[in-house]
Design a protein around this motif. Structure first.
Motif, PDB file in Angstrom:
ATOM      1  N   UNK A  72       0.819  -1.224   0.000  1.00 28.62           N
ATOM      2  CA  UNK A  72       0.000   0.000   0.000  1.00 28.62           C
ATOM      3  C   UNK A  72       0.851   1.273   0.000  1.00 28.62           C
ATOM      4  N   UNK A  73       1.732   1.484   0.975  1.00 25.49           N
ATOM      5  CA  UNK A  73       2.496   2.744   0.935  1.00 25.49           C
ATOM      6  C   UNK A  73       3.506   2.797  -0.208  1.00 25.49           C
ATOM      7  N   UNK A  74       4.149   1.666  -0.504  1.00 25.84           N
ATOM      8  CA  UNK A  74       5.111   1.678  -1.612  1.00 25.84           C
ATOM      9  C   UNK A  74       4.400   1.828  -2.955  1.00 25.84           C
ATOM     10  N   UNK A  75       3.212   1.244  -3.081  1.00 26.67           N
ATOM     11  CA  UNK A  75       2.428   1.410  -4.297  1.00 26.67           C
ATOM     12  C   UNK A  75       1.936   2.833  -4.464  1.00 26.67           C
ATOM     13  N   UNK A  76       1.570   3.482  -3.362  1.00 23.14           N
ATOM     14  CA  UNK A  76       1.161   4.894  -3.428  1.00 23.14           C
ATOM     15  C   UNK A  76       2.323   5.763  -3.918  1.00 23.14           C
ATOM     16  N   UNK A  77       3.516   5.510  -3.395  1.00 17.95           N
ATOM     17  CA  UNK A  77       4.677   6.271  -3.844  1.00 17.95           C
ATOM     18  C   UNK A  77       4.948   6.011  -5.328  1.00 17.95           C
ATOM     19  N   UNK A  78       4.795   4.759  -5.758  1.00 14.11           N
ATOM     20  CA  UNK A  78       5.004   4.441  -7.169  1.00 14.11           C
ATOM     21  C   UNK A  78       3.952   5.108  -8.046  1.00 14.11           C
ATOM     22  N   UNK A  79       2.721   5.145  -7.587  1.00 16.62           N
ATOM     23  CA  UNK A  79       1.670   5.827  -8.349  1.00 16.62           C
ATOM     24  C   UNK A  79       1.976   7.306  -8.513  1.00 16.62           C
ATOM     25  N   UNK A  80       2.474   7.914  -7.458  1.00 13.82           N
ATOM     26  CA  UNK A  80       2.795   9.345  -7.541  1.00 13.82           C
ATOM     27  C   UNK A  80       3.989   9.599  -8.459  1.00 13.82           C
ATOM     28  N   UNK A  82       5.091   7.526 -11.025  1.00 12.78           N
ATOM     29  CA  UNK A  82       4.910   7.068 -12.406  1.00 12.78           C
ATOM     30  C   UNK A  82       3.789   7.777 -13.147  1.00 12.78           C
ATOM     31  N   UNK A  83       2.880   8.405 -12.423  1.00  8.64           N
ATOM     32  CA  UNK A  83       1.772   9.079 -13.086  1.00  8.64           C
ATOM     33  C   UNK A  83       0.588   8.168 -13.348  1.00  8.64           C
ATOM     34  N   UNK A  84       0.631   6.954 -12.856  1.00  3.87           N
ATOM     35  CA  UNK A  84      -0.519   6.051 -12.969  1.00  3.87           C
ATOM     36  C   UNK A  84      -1.644   6.590 -12.083  1.00  3.87           C
ATOM     37  N   UNK A  85      -2.874   6.168 -12.333  1.00  3.89           N
ATOM     38  CA  UNK A  85      -3.967   6.583 -11.443  1.00  3.89           C
ATOM     39  C   UNK A  85      -3.698   6.140 -10.005  1.00  3.89           C
ATOM     40  N   UNK A  86      -3.962   7.031  -9.073  1.00  5.20           N
ATOM     41  CA  UNK A  86      -3.699   6.741  -7.663  1.00  5.20           C
ATOM     42  C   UNK A  86      -4.530   5.530  -7.234  1.00  5.20           C
ATOM     43  N   UNK A  87      -3.867   4.567  -6.677  1.00  3.41           N
ATOM     44  CA  UNK A  87      -4.521   3.350  -6.227  1.00  3.41           C
ATOM     45  C   UNK A  87      -4.247   2.157  -7.107  1.00  3.41           C
ATOM     46  N   UNK A  88      -3.742   2.368  -8.307  1.00  2.96           N
ATOM     47  CA  UNK A  88      -3.527   1.225  -9.191  1.00  2.96           C
ATOM     48  C   UNK A  88      -2.371   0.359  -8.693  1.00  2.96           C
ATOM     49  N   UNK A  89      -1.212   0.938  -8.472  1.00  5.09           N
ATOM     50  CA  UNK A  89      -0.095   0.142  -7.967  1.00  5.09           C
ATOM     51  C   UNK A  89      -0.347  -0.302  -6.532  1.00  5.09           C
ATOM     52  N   UNK A  90      -1.052   0.524  -5.781  1.00  7.72           N
ATOM     53  CA  UNK A  90      -1.373   0.130  -4.405  1.00  7.72           C
ATOM     54  C   UNK A  90      -2.152  -1.181  -4.393  1.00  7.72           C
ATOM     55  N   UNK A  91      -3.179  -1.266  -5.187  1.00 10.51           N
ATOM     56  CA  UNK A  91      -4.000  -2.476  -5.192  1.00 10.51           C
ATOM     57  C   UNK A  91      -3.299  -3.634  -5.897  1.00 10.51           C
ATOM     58  N   UNK A  93      -0.006  -4.198  -6.394  1.00  5.54           N
ATOM     59  CA  UNK A  93       1.131  -4.713  -5.634  1.00  5.54           C
ATOM     60  C   UNK A  93       0.670  -5.502  -4.412  1.00  5.54           C
ATOM     61  N   UNK A  94      -0.391  -5.043  -3.760  1.00  6.21           N
ATOM     62  CA  UNK A  94      -0.901  -5.756  -2.591  1.00  6.21           C
ATOM     63  C   UNK A  94      -1.471  -7.106  -2.995  1.00  6.21           C
ATOM     64  N   UNK A  95      -2.215  -7.154  -4.098  1.00  4.23           N
ATOM     65  CA  UNK A  95      -2.759  -8.430  -4.570  1.00  4.23           C
ATOM     66  C   UNK A  95      -1.621  -9.363  -4.983  1.00  4.23           C
ATOM     67  N   UNK A  96      -0.577  -8.827  -5.617  1.00  7.10           N
ATOM     68  CA  UNK A  96       0.575  -9.660  -6.000  1.00  7.10           C
ATOM     69  C   UNK A  96       1.277 -10.219  -4.761  1.00  7.10           C
ATOM     70  N   UNK A  97       1.428  -9.412  -3.724  1.00 12.14           N
ATOM     71  CA  UNK A  97       2.065  -9.895  -2.503  1.00 12.14           C
ATOM     72  C   UNK A  97       1.197 -10.934  -1.789  1.00 12.14           C
ATOM     73  N   UNK A  98      -0.122 -10.758  -1.833  1.00 11.66           N
ATOM     74  CA  UNK A  98      -1.021 -11.763  -1.261  1.00 11.66           C
ATOM     75  C   UNK A  98      -0.897 -13.069  -2.045  1.00 11.66           C
TER      76      UNK A  98
END
Length: 175
Positions: A72-80, A82-91, A93-98
């Motif tokens: 979640x926090x690392x994905x938020x930083x990546x979203x900011x 990379x310019x991806x929509x906020x929440x995309x890498x957060x969700x 990356x979390x699903x990939x880690x699960x």
């Protein structure tokens, strides 16, 4: 007489700092996410997602290092970065880690090839999911074949990134 050139050898009883142990992996993933902000001019996405590569490398190299919520926090930083929509890498990356956690509970031992296969599946999932998020938030009609070379390049780059993470990890745990 002790050789004065052996300053890199740790002394007995010394331990690395807590910040060095816990902060180094997080900082490397953040630096990897920051690499996407470099001014690279290209017709299609060719720059691999280094933040994702480093996250997967650390997770597969040291399974007990992070909990699943670190996506979640690392994905938020990546979203900011990379310019991806906020929440995309957060969700994603979390699903990939699960998913990696679920695979680890099923397997007793893992080999290097299995780690590479797990990382390849997570990379394909995250890049295709990023494409999906970009498409539904107004990113245009981007075809899957446009990001396929990025997926292949990222999967082939994974062993090199794991090796660099292992080097950093050796430095991290030495006193």
């Amino acid at each position: 007489m002790i050789d004065p050139h052996l300053h890199h050898v740790p002394r007995l009883g010394r331990h690395p700092s807590r910040f060095r142990l816990t902060g180094t992996p997080v900082i490397t993933v953040m630096l990897g996410s920051f690499l996407t902000a470099l001014p690279v001019i290209a017709q299609s996405p060719v720059m691999p997602p280094f933040g994702l590569l480093l996250l997967l490398s650390w997770r597969l190299l040291r399974p007990d290092l992070w909990r699943t919520w670190i996506g979640l926090p690392l994905g938020l930083f990546d979203d900011m970065m990379s310019g991806q929509p906020i929440g995309s890498a957060m969700s994603l990356w979390t699903v990939a880690l699960i998913g990696i956690d679920m695979i680890e509970h099923r397997m007793v031992w893992r080999s290097y090839r299995q780690d590479w296969l797990i990382a390849a599946l997570a990379i394909i999932f995250c890049i295709a999911g990023g494409l999906f998020f970009a498409r539904i938030t107004g990113g245009g009609n981007v075809r899957f074949l446009l990001v396929a070379p990025q997926m292949v390049w990222t999967i082939l780059l994974f062993p090199f990134v794991v090796r660099q993470c292992a080097r950093i990890d050796r430095w991290r745990v030495m006193a």
